[in-house]
Design a protein around this motif. Structure first.
Motif, PDB file in Angstrom:
ATOM      1  N   ARG A  50       3.929   1.899   2.337  1.00 13.31           N
ATOM      2  CA  ARG A  50       2.753   1.199   2.871  1.00 13.31           C
ATOM      3  C   ARG A  50       2.509  -0.051   2.034  1.00 13.31           C
ATOM      4  O   ARG A  50       2.334   0.015   0.825  1.00 13.31           O
ATOM      5  N   ASP A  52       0.122  -3.201   0.957  1.00 11.43           N
ATOM      6  CA  ASP A  52      -1.288  -3.573   0.987  1.00 11.43           C
ATOM      7  C   ASP A  52      -1.420  -4.828   1.853  1.00 11.43           C
ATOM      8  O   ASP A  52      -0.432  -5.502   2.147  1.00 11.43           O
ATOM      9  N   LYS A  57       1.442  -5.259  -3.243  1.00 11.13           N
ATOM     10  CA  LYS A  57       1.757  -3.901  -3.690  1.00 11.13           C
ATOM     11  C   LYS A  57       2.444  -3.149  -2.551  1.00 11.13           C
ATOM     12  O   LYS A  57       2.077  -3.298  -1.389  1.00 11.13           O
ATOM     13  N   SER A  59       3.200   0.792  -1.873  1.00 10.55           N
ATOM     14  CA  SER A  59       3.070   2.197  -2.268  1.00 10.55           C
ATOM     15  C   SER A  59       4.122   3.008  -1.534  1.00 10.55           C
ATOM     16  O   SER A  59       4.457   2.709  -0.385  1.00 10.55           O
ATOM     17  N   THR A  61       5.816   7.191  -1.079  1.00  5.89           N
ATOM     18  CA  THR A  61       5.914   8.617  -1.366  1.00  5.89           C
ATOM     19  C   THR A  61       7.224   9.088  -0.770  1.00  5.89           C
ATOM     20  O   THR A  61       7.556   8.724   0.353  1.00  5.89           O
ATOM     21  N   SER A 120       5.378   9.855  -5.885  1.00  6.45           N
ATOM     22  CA  SER A 120       4.581   8.758  -5.330  1.00  6.45           C
ATOM     23  C   SER A 120       4.351   7.729  -6.420  1.00  6.45           C
ATOM     24  O   SER A 120       4.174   8.081  -7.587  1.00  6.45           O
ATOM     25  N   ALA A 121       4.344   6.465  -6.035  1.00 12.25           N
ATOM     26  CA  ALA A 121       4.069   5.390  -6.990  1.00 12.25           C
ATOM     27  C   ALA A 121       3.780   4.115  -6.209  1.00 12.25           C
ATOM     28  O   ALA A 121       3.874   4.088  -4.974  1.00 12.25           O
ATOM     29  N   THR A 122       3.441   3.072  -6.926  1.00 11.83           N
ATOM     30  CA  THR A 122       3.190   1.766  -6.317  1.00 11.83           C
ATOM     31  C   THR A 122       4.015   0.721  -7.049  1.00 11.83           C
ATOM     32  O   THR A 122       3.992   0.652  -8.276  1.00 11.83           O
ATOM     33  N   THR A 124       4.910  -3.299  -7.776  1.00 10.66           N
ATOM     34  CA  THR A 124       4.372  -4.663  -7.769  1.00 10.66           C
ATOM     35  C   THR A 124       5.542  -5.595  -8.081  1.00 10.66           C
ATOM     36  O   THR A 124       6.666  -5.143  -8.340  1.00 10.66           O
TER      37      THR A 124
END
Length: 190
Positions: A50, A52, A57, A59, A61, A120-122, A124
């Motif tokens: 996903r 932003d 960003k 994200s 999972t 899960s993480a994000t 950048t």
């Protein structure tokens, strides 16, 4: 805890074909058959991404099922690569791995794991490997999350999950937009 199937998530309906909004939700089905060359494995998985709304960003999972003695993520972790389906391409971001640019807190699991796991993480821009050679495989550079968004929308990104049993990659899945694959994941989609 498991990822909802895209048809059950409810997040994808607003990005159906014909929408004027750029897609921000993406998926990947992970299997050994997608590796180049294909890998015979009982391991499998799927991933959800996903963006932003500012495209700064990404994200993610992913949920994996490791076959016995596979040692998923034990060789060199999991990564995002740039290339069209069926072609090997450059690594441009680490999803889990013990290397510079990896998502904070991620690591290669010594010996990997068998059975079920979820991460899960994000990401950048700081997680993008600055020396990636995506320009050679897809014709443009990936230096920012906005560049990643372009590559995701063009179908130029794949997930690669490495293992002790298959250090070059045990699971691979091309990342696709929520409305691709003939609408297979949408209730009532054409």
């Amino acid at each position: 805890m498991s990822l909802p199937h895209p048809a059950e998530s409810g997040h994808t309906k607003k990005y159906l074909k014909g929408s004027k909004k750029p897609p921000r939700v993406f998926f990947a089905d992970l299997s050994g058959g997608e590796e180049v060359p294909p890998v015979n494995t009982e391991s499998s998985g799927h991933a959800q991404f996903r963006l932003d709304r500012h495209e700064t960003k990404l994200s993610f999972t992913y949920k994996l099922h490791g076959a016995p003695d596979s040692g998923l993520t034990g060789a060199s972790g999991s990564h995002l690569h740039c290339a069209p389906k069926g072609v090997n391409g450059a690594l441009f971001a680490l999803m889990a791995g013990d290397t510079p640019g990896a998502v904070d807190g991620s690591t290669v699991l010594s010996g990997g794991f068998d059975g079920d796991a979820q991460a899960s993480a994000t990401l950048t821009a700081g997680n993008i490997i600055p020396t990636n050679t995506c320009e050679n495989s897809i014709g443009y550079k990936i230096e920012t999350i906005a560049d990643v968004a372009k590559a995701l929308r063009n179908g130029d990104v794949y997930v690669n999950i490495h293992s002790v049993a298959n250090p070059s990659g045990e699971l691979r899945g091309q990342v696709y937009q929520a409305n691709q694959k003939g609408g297979a994941y949408y209730k009532g989609a054409n």
